[in-house]
Write an enzyme that holds these catalytic residues in place. Structure first.
Site, mmCIF file in Angstrom:
data_model
loop_
_atom_site.group_PDB
_atom_site.id
_atom_site.type_symbol
_atom_site.label_atom_id
_atom_site.label_comp_id
_atom_site.label_asym_id
_atom_site.label_seq_id
_atom_site.Cartn_x
_atom_site.Cartn_y
_atom_site.Cartn_z
ATOM 1 N N ASP A 172 0.855 -1.180 0.000
ATOM 2 C CA ASP A 172 0.000 0.000 0.000
ATOM 3 C C ASP A 172 0.894 1.235 0.000
ATOM 4 O OD1 ASP A 172 -2.783 1.204 0.380
ATOM 5 O OD2 ASP A 172 -1.658 2.133 2.010
ATOM 6 N N GLU B 9 0.965 5.637 0.547
ATOM 7 C CA GLU B 9 0.343 6.904 0.910
ATOM 8 C C GLU B 9 1.014 7.974 0.059
ATOM 9 O OE1 GLU B 9 -2.247 6.979 2.725
ATOM 10 O OE2 GLU B 9 -2.090 4.878 3.357
ATOM 11 N N HIS C 132 -5.195 4.441 6.991
ATOM 12 C CA HIS C 132 -4.496 5.294 6.025
ATOM 13 C C HIS C 132 -3.010 5.424 6.351
ATOM 14 C CE1 HIS C 132 -8.032 6.384 3.735
ATOM 15 N NE2 HIS C 132 -8.663 6.656 4.858
ATOM 16 N N ASP D 254 -2.471 -0.650 6.484
ATOM 17 C CA ASP D 254 -3.418 -0.965 5.420
ATOM 18 C C ASP D 254 -2.998 -2.218 4.652
ATOM 19 O OD1 ASP D 254 -4.661 1.280 6.265
ATOM 20 O OD2 ASP D 254 -4.582 2.350 4.357
#
Length: 582
Positions: free
Chosen positions: A28, A30, A169, A174
């Site tokens: 994942d 960000e 998040h 995540d």
């Protein structure tokens, strides 16, 4: 004639890679925004798992090289102060690429995360990851119903599958939640017959009752290269295909990995599966083409009507002209093609007429018969042999140029059309220039294809070999572009007896007229692709018109590259949805 060898029985019955043996890297990102080209990565987290066991983790903050928008900081909790000492992504990327090597990538809404990874690879000179990809969001939409979940957000799915980690998040958290979601989804599809990575990636819905009921049709199919035929109760061929492993391919039609609605319908009608074992993969490919063209199974879409090919013909008469025809005859004419449609052939003809003042009327002319000239003569586009303004000898120069442009050098047509397009563009007549571009592309691509085909179809006899997976050699006899024999030489054997036996029993090929005198263009192209593959060696070549296997030095192939680059550039400049292209 086929030299048969004992088939090697595989040790695994599974189709593809069993899920229990697949290494997944669930990751994942960000970021500072939603565009991979305008925004940057602030954090990356990944978990490597196999068979439900965690093998490793990868996590780091990333300096985005600029301020993090306030609303992003509120959403993720990542601030400028947290990333000030973090590495830039070019420093992180090599380690991440090494971490994912040999694994299947998993992400929730995978296109978003992969877009950032691919953009970073492009900027830093790395090839984009070629790993297989599983998108848990897409898979969840296919597996779960509206009654089970109101949406397929990661937080919602994590609650449904009781993830031990709550999405927040942050990249690693995540990614851990996505691992639990992945395992939950695999459990769901496993009960529907999905057991391999390939089936998981292509899963849409469970097999139909007809698929499940007719799995017995795959029993007894050998694990060897060849052709398979699905037949109905009357023995009529419904669908014909080929595979390097008949058993695995036929079995796949009765699993969830087969998602095509028309093929599922075909399986419901089929009553038997007939197989033809071939010595090599190339023989299987060629046999498939020939059988589809002959039987025309109604569930095959491609290659059913090779006889519908269209040709551009330079007629053989006192004043030849260009004509679109559907048959190649032994009439002394020159042919260009094949084309997929009459419209494409007409586009190529128009391109040639721009460069060459050949007559465009359809009447048969004679030096002794006079007719009134048309408007093209007044415009200087035709020498008007119909009125006797141009002699048969003078017109023959145009015919020679046309024949040369079709068979040897396309430069005269390319230059004329290019000059016309530049003039139209200078006059801001862009739509007309685009039409001419498409006409030129039709001509150049057909000429390049035909010259490539003729390089092989002009050779009466060729023997070539390629390394087989078990250390032996696949050997093929090719005559006038047609596969005449295929066989396999075992590892360590002396080649001479095998080659001599294969040549002695190969099909006798009598060539017909035209650029494809003994086989369809599609068959010859299959042979050419194999000949151009790595490791192929020429064993014998006899009777070639120019002493070998070659293309014209100034052929259309060099111009086709320019055409293809132009269309590639056009695709990359397509406007985004809702934004006009200037």
């Amino acid at each position: 004639m086929v030299l048969a060898v004992d088939a090697v029985q595989g040790t695994l019955d599974e189709l593809g890679t069993p899920l229990r043996d697949v290494t997944f890297v669930v990751f994942d990102l960000e970021t500072t925004g939603g565009s991979a080209h305008e925004h940057a990565i602030t954090e990356i987290g990944a978990v490597k798992v196999r068979g439900g066991e965690v093998l490793g983790e990868f996590a780091t903050l990333v300096d985005p090289g600029g301020p993090i928008p306030p609303f992003i900081s509120v959403l993720t909790g990542i601030t400028d102060a947290m990333v000030v000492a973090a590495p830039r992504f070019p420093e992180v990327l090599p380690s991440f690429l090494e971490f994912i090597q040999g694994a299947a990538l998993v992400a929730h809404n995978a296109p978003f995360d992969l877009a950032f990874i691919k953009a970073a690879c492009a900027v830093n000179g790395y090839p984009p990851p070629a790993n297989p990809v599983v998108d848990t969001a897409d898979l969840a939409r296919r597996v779960l119903t509206r009654d089970e979940t109101p949406n397929c957000k990661l937080g919602t799915l994590a609650r449904i599958f009781r993830s031990a980690t709550e999405p927040c998040h942050r990249a690693l958290a995540d990614a851990k939640a996505t691992v639990d979601v992945l395992h939950g989804l695999i459990g769901r599809v496993g009960s529907l017959g999905v057991q391999t990575l390939e089936e998981l990636r292509s899963f849409v819905r469970a097999p139909t009752p007809e698929q499940q009921r007719k799995r017995h049709l795959a029993e007894g199919v050998p694990s060897a290269p060849g052709v398979y035929l699905f037949e109905d109760a009357k023995g009529e061929a419904l669908y014909i295909g080929k595979s390097s492993n008949l058993r695995n391919r036929v079995r796949s039609y009765f699993t969830a990995s087969e998602t095509r609605s028309r093929i599922r319908e075909m399986v419901g009608i089929a009553e038997r599966v007939r197989t033809i074992v071939c010595a090599t993969g190339l023989e299987a490919e060629i046999r498939e083409l020939r059988m589809i063209g002959s039987a025309k199974p109604r569930y095959n879409k491609r290659s059913r009507f090779p006889e519908r090919a269209v040709w551009l013909k330079l007629t053989d008469e006192p004043f030849p002209r260009l004509s679109v025809v559907r048959e190649v005859k032994d009439d002394g004419a020159t042919y260009l093609g094949p084309f997929g449609s009459s419209r494409t052939a007409d586009d190529a003809r128009t391109a040639m007429h721009e460069a060459l003042p050949l007559r465009q009327c359809t009447e048969r002319l004679s030096p002794r018969i006079r007719r009134s000239a048309c408007t093209l003569a007044e415009l200087g586009r035709c020498g008007a042999p119909c009125e006797g303004r141009e002699t048969e000898e003078g017109y023959a120069r145009h015919v020679h140029s046309a024949r040369h442009a079709m068979e040897r050098d396309a430069e005269v047509v390319f230059s004329a059309m290019e000059a016309r397009m530049l003039r139209l563009s200078a006059e801001q007549r862009y739509e007309e220039a685009a039409v001419d571009r498409d006409r030129l592309a039709a001509y150049v691509r057909a000429a390049a294809r035909m010259q490539r085909l003729r390089s092989l179809t002009a050779i009466p006899h060729m023997v070539a070999a390629s390394p087989a997976f078990d250390g032996g050699w696949d050997i093929h006899v090719i005559r006038y572009g047609r596969l005449a024999a295929a066989g396999v030489m075992p590892r360590g054997a002396h080649p001479t007896p095998y080659v001599d036996a294969l040549v002695a029993t190969a099909e006798t090929v009598t060539p017909g007229p035209g650029p494809t005198p003994a086989a369809s263009a599609e068959e010859t192209e299959c042979v050419l692709r194999w000949l151009e593959s790595p490791g192929v060696r020429l064993v014998q070549i006899e009777g070639a018109a120019h002493g070998g296997w070659s293309l014209p030095a100034y052929g259309a192939g060099r111009l086709r590259e320019r055409i293809d680059r132009a269309y590639q550039g056009l695709r990359t400049r397509q406007p985004r949805e809702g934004r006009p292209l200037r």
